[in-house]
Design a protein around this motif. Structure first.
Motif, PDB file in Angstrom:
ATOM      1  N   ARG A 223     -26.938 -34.977  62.707  1.00 41.96           N
ATOM      2  CA  ARG A 223     -26.384 -36.167  62.050  1.00 41.96           C
ATOM      3  C   ARG A 223     -26.810 -37.441  62.771  1.00 41.96           C
ATOM      4  O   ARG A 223     -27.170 -38.437  62.134  1.00 41.96           O
ATOM      5  CB  ARG A 223     -24.860 -36.055  61.996  1.00 41.96           C
ATOM      6  CG  ARG A 223     -24.201 -37.198  61.224  1.00 41.96           C
ATOM      7  CD  ARG A 223     -22.689 -37.090  61.254  1.00 41.96           C
ATOM      8  NE  ARG A 223     -22.086 -38.190  60.535  1.00 41.96           N
ATOM      9  CZ  ARG A 223     -21.471 -38.089  59.367  1.00 41.96           C
ATOM     10  NH1 ARG A 223     -21.394 -36.915  58.771  1.00 41.96           N
ATOM     11  NH2 ARG A 223     -20.942 -39.148  58.790  1.00 41.96           N
ATOM     12  N   ALA A 224     -26.784 -37.403  64.093  1.00 40.65           N
ATOM     13  CA  ALA A 224     -27.151 -38.594  64.870  1.00 40.65           C
ATOM     14  C   ALA A 224     -28.614 -38.983  64.644  1.00 40.65           C
ATOM     15  O   ALA A 224     -28.948 -40.172  64.546  1.00 40.65           O
ATOM     16  CB  ALA A 224     -26.890 -38.348  66.355  1.00 40.65           C
ATOM     17  N   LYS A 225     -29.489 -37.989  64.546  1.00 37.27           N
ATOM     18  CA  LYS A 225     -30.907 -38.269  64.291  1.00 37.27           C
ATOM     19  C   LYS A 225     -31.090 -38.929  62.923  1.00 37.27           C
ATOM     20  O   LYS A 225     -31.808 -39.933  62.791  1.00 37.27           O
ATOM     21  CB  LYS A 225     -31.713 -36.970  64.356  1.00 37.27           C
ATOM     22  CG  LYS A 225     -31.840 -36.372  65.742  1.00 37.27           C
ATOM     23  CD  LYS A 225     -32.550 -35.031  65.683  1.00 37.27           C
ATOM     24  CE  LYS A 225     -32.640 -34.371  67.039  1.00 37.27           C
ATOM     25  NZ  LYS A 225     -33.313 -33.046  66.990  1.00 37.27           N
ATOM     26  N   ALA A 226     -30.445 -38.342  61.906  1.00 37.93           N
ATOM     27  CA  ALA A 226     -30.574 -38.900  60.559  1.00 37.93           C
ATOM     28  C   ALA A 226     -29.991 -40.306  60.487  1.00 37.93           C
ATOM     29  O   ALA A 226     -30.597 -41.215  59.900  1.00 37.93           O
ATOM     30  CB  ALA A 226     -29.869 -37.981  59.558  1.00 37.93           C
ATOM     31  N   GLU A 227     -28.836 -40.501  61.093  1.00 41.58           N
ATOM     32  CA  GLU A 227     -28.183 -41.801  61.026  1.00 41.58           C
ATOM     33  C   GLU A 227     -28.984 -42.872  61.761  1.00 41.58           C
ATOM     34  O   GLU A 227     -29.092 -44.013  61.300  1.00 41.58           O
ATOM     35  CB  GLU A 227     -26.775 -41.706  61.615  1.00 41.58           C
ATOM     36  CG  GLU A 227     -25.948 -42.965  61.447  1.00 41.58           C
ATOM     37  CD  GLU A 227     -24.512 -42.792  61.896  1.00 41.58           C
ATOM     38  OE1 GLU A 227     -23.729 -43.734  61.704  1.00 41.58           O
ATOM     39  OE2 GLU A 227     -24.164 -41.716  62.436  1.00 41.58           O
TER      40      GLU A 227
ATOM     41  N   VAL B  93     -40.457 -40.238  61.239  1.00 36.63           N
ATOM     42  CA  VAL B  93     -40.105 -41.243  62.247  1.00 36.63           C
ATOM     43  C   VAL B  93     -39.323 -40.530  63.334  1.00 36.63           C
ATOM     44  O   VAL B  93     -38.337 -39.844  63.043  1.00 36.63           O
ATOM     45  CB  VAL B  93     -39.256 -42.384  61.657  1.00 36.63           C
ATOM     46  CG1 VAL B  93     -38.964 -43.429  62.727  1.00 36.63           C
ATOM     47  CG2 VAL B  93     -39.947 -43.020  60.456  1.00 36.63           C
ATOM     48  N   ALA B  94     -39.756 -40.683  64.566  1.00 34.75           N
ATOM     49  CA  ALA B  94     -39.088 -40.000  65.663  1.00 34.75           C
ATOM     50  C   ALA B  94     -37.810 -40.735  66.058  1.00 34.75           C
ATOM     51  O   ALA B  94     -37.846 -41.934  66.344  1.00 34.75           O
ATOM     52  CB  ALA B  94     -40.015 -39.907  66.870  1.00 34.75           C
TER      53      ALA B  94
ATOM     54  N   SER C 148     -40.046 -35.687  65.463  1.00 39.44           N
ATOM     55  CA  SER C 148     -41.428 -35.728  65.935  1.00 39.44           C
ATOM     56  C   SER C 148     -42.026 -34.319  65.975  1.00 39.44           C
ATOM     57  O   SER C 148     -43.152 -34.126  66.425  1.00 39.44           O
ATOM     58  CB  SER C 148     -41.486 -36.344  67.336  1.00 39.44           C
ATOM     59  OG  SER C 148     -40.686 -35.584  68.241  1.00 39.44           O
ATOM     60  N   SER C 149     -41.260 -33.327  65.470  1.00 37.35           N
ATOM     61  CA  SER C 149     -41.679 -31.932  65.529  1.00 37.35           C
ATOM     62  C   SER C 149     -42.760 -31.618  64.492  1.00 37.35           C
ATOM     63  O   SER C 149     -42.573 -31.835  63.294  1.00 37.35           O
ATOM     64  CB  SER C 149     -40.464 -31.023  65.288  1.00 37.35           C
ATOM     65  OG  SER C 149     -40.870 -29.699  65.026  1.00 37.35           O
ATOM     66  N   SER C 150     -43.867 -31.070  64.965  1.00 45.49           N
ATOM     67  CA  SER C 150     -44.929 -30.657  64.045  1.00 45.49           C
ATOM     68  C   SER C 150     -44.479 -29.465  63.204  1.00 45.49           C
ATOM     69  O   SER C 150     -44.905 -29.298  62.059  1.00 45.49           O
ATOM     70  CB  SER C 150     -46.192 -30.289  64.822  1.00 45.49           C
ATOM     71  OG  SER C 150     -45.946 -29.214  65.717  1.00 45.49           O
ATOM     72  N   TYR C 151     -43.590 -28.633  63.751  1.00 49.58           N
ATOM     73  CA  TYR C 151     -43.095 -27.467  63.013  1.00 49.58           C
ATOM     74  C   TYR C 151     -42.264 -27.915  61.811  1.00 49.58           C
ATOM     75  O   TYR C 151     -42.429 -27.398  60.697  1.00 49.58           O
ATOM     76  CB  TYR C 151     -42.233 -26.577  63.926  1.00 49.58           C
ATOM     77  CG  TYR C 151     -42.869 -26.267  65.257  1.00 49.58           C
ATOM     78  CD1 TYR C 151     -44.042 -25.525  65.332  1.00 49.58           C
ATOM     79  CD2 TYR C 151     -42.301 -26.719  66.441  1.00 49.58           C
ATOM     80  CE1 TYR C 151     -44.633 -25.245  66.554  1.00 49.58           C
ATOM     81  CE2 TYR C 151     -42.883 -26.443  67.671  1.00 49.58           C
ATOM     82  CZ  TYR C 151     -44.048 -25.705  67.725  1.00 49.58           C
ATOM     83  OH  TYR C 151     -44.629 -25.435  68.940  1.00 49.58           O
TER      84      TYR C 151
ATOM     85  N   LEU D  41     -33.608 -41.620  51.920  1.00 50.99           N
ATOM     86  CA  LEU D  41     -33.044 -40.296  52.180  1.00 50.99           C
ATOM     87  C   LEU D  41     -33.634 -39.829  53.499  1.00 50.99           C
ATOM     88  O   LEU D  41     -34.862 -39.726  53.624  1.00 50.99           O
ATOM     89  CB  LEU D  41     -33.427 -39.314  51.079  1.00 50.99           C
ATOM     90  CG  LEU D  41     -32.615 -39.280  49.789  1.00 50.99           C
ATOM     91  CD1 LEU D  41     -33.251 -38.284  48.822  1.00 50.99           C
ATOM     92  CD2 LEU D  41     -31.173 -38.900  50.063  1.00 50.99           C
ATOM     93  N   VAL D  42     -32.784 -39.547  54.477  1.00 52.80           N
ATOM     94  CA  VAL D  42     -33.270 -39.202  55.816  1.00 52.80           C
ATOM     95  C   VAL D  42     -32.801 -37.801  56.194  1.00 52.80           C
ATOM     96  O   VAL D  42     -31.613 -37.477  56.079  1.00 52.80           O
ATOM     97  CB  VAL D  42     -32.798 -40.215  56.866  1.00 52.80           C
ATOM     98  CG1 VAL D  42     -33.396 -39.869  58.232  1.00 52.80           C
ATOM     99  CG2 VAL D  42     -33.190 -41.635  56.462  1.00 52.80           C
ATOM    100  N   ILE D  43     -33.750 -36.996  56.654  1.00 58.38           N
ATOM    101  CA  ILE D  43     -33.463 -35.619  57.054  1.00 58.38           C
ATOM    102  C   ILE D  43     -33.403 -35.540  58.572  1.00 58.38           C
ATOM    103  O   ILE D  43     -34.362 -35.901  59.264  1.00 58.38           O
ATOM    104  CB  ILE D  43     -34.553 -34.662  56.554  1.00 58.38           C
ATOM    105  CG1 ILE D  43     -34.675 -34.722  55.028  1.00 58.38           C
ATOM    106  CG2 ILE D  43     -34.289 -33.232  57.020  1.00 58.38           C
ATOM    107  CD1 ILE D  43     -35.971 -34.126  54.500  1.00 58.38           C
TER     108      ILE D  43
END
Length: 204
Positions: free
Chosen positions: A56-60, A33-34, A15-18, A70-72
Motif C-alpha cells: 500500500r505504501a508503495k502504491a500511495e 516508477v520506483a 523497480s523489479s524486472s520480474y 491507477l497505481v500497482i
C-alpha cells in the motif's frame, strides 16, 4: 463511485524486472516508477502485515506524484516458522538461507495494492489483498545448493531461489491459488482488481 469515462494511466510502483515482465503479460500500456520508501518491518509486525503495509505504501507514494492514475504496489515477505526471510544480498547469506529451508515449507506472502487516483470516495481508493504461496524445498546437499547459487546468483530474491529459472529444481511442491504470486505479482488477483476499476481486457 468512480467516473466510468476516465481512462487512467497505469503505473507499476516497482523497480523489479520480474514484476515488470509479469505485468507485460496483460498487454496493457503501463509505466514503471520506483517508489522510495523505508521497507524495514515494524517491531512486532506480523509478516503478512508487513507485506500489506508496504504494498500500500508503495502504491500511495507513486499515486501522490501521479494524480488520477491507477497505481500497482506489491511486496513479498517470505517466512519460515513465522520468521521473516529477506533478500540475502550475497552468496554466504543465500547459502545459509537455502540450508535452513531445505526439506521444509516456506510461506511467501505476496501483497498487492491497486490505488485508484480517480476515486471520489476514499473508501474506494485502495484495493488490497495478500496472496499466500506455500513452497516445500527439496532436501538437497550443500554442494548442490552452492552450485545453484553460483549459476543463478539470486541474491536479490527473498528465499534465494528463482522459481521462474533454475531455482525450480530446488522446489518439491508449490501450493497457491495464484501461480505468479511467487514470482512477485499475483496476476489473478490483479486482473480482478483492474476489472473492478473498469479496466477493459481484450479490447471489448
Amino acid at each position: 463511485m468512480i467516473p466510468s469515462s476516465s481512462a487512467p494511466r497505469l503505473i507499476l510502483a516497482s523497480s523489479s524486472s520480474y514484476r515488470r515482465e509479469l505485468l507485460a503479460r496483460l498487454h496493457l500500456p503501463f509505466a514503471t516508477v520506483a517508489p522510495h520508501i523505508d521497507e524495514t518491518p515494524l517491531v512486532g509486525e506480523a509478516p503478512e502485515s508487513t507485506a500489506l503495509r508496504l504494498a500500500r505504501a508503495k502504491a500511495e507514494a507513486i499515486a501522490r506524484l501521479h494524480p488520477g492514475a491507477l497505481v500497482i504496489g506489491s511486496d513479498q515477505v517470505a517466512t519460515l516458522d513465522g520468521e521473516q526471510i529477506g533478500k540475502p544480498g550475497d552468496h554466504a547469506r543465500a547459502l545459509a538461507q537455502l540450508q535452513k529451508m531445505r526439506g521444509r515449507e516456506v510461506v511467501f506472502h505476496t501483497a498487492l495494492c491497486l490505488w485508484d487516483g480517480r476515486a471520489l470516495d476514499p473508501a474506494d481508493t485502495a484495493q488490497v489483498e495478500n496472496v499466500q504461496v506455500f513452497v516445500r524445498f527439496r532436501d538437497l546437499p550443500d554442494a548442490e545448493l552452492d552450485a545453484y547459487l553460483r549459476i543463478e546468483q539470486p541474491y536479490d530474491c527473498a528465499g534465494s531461489a528463482k522459481n521462474e529459472g533454475l531455482g525450480i529444481a530446488l522446489i518439491e511442491r508449490i501450493d497457491s491459488s495464484d501461480p505468479t504470486a511467487l514470482t512477485g505479482l499475483p496476476l489473478i488477483a490483479l486482473t480482478s482488481m483492474l476489472r473492478r476499476a473498469g479496466v477493459v481486457f481484450f479490447g471489448i
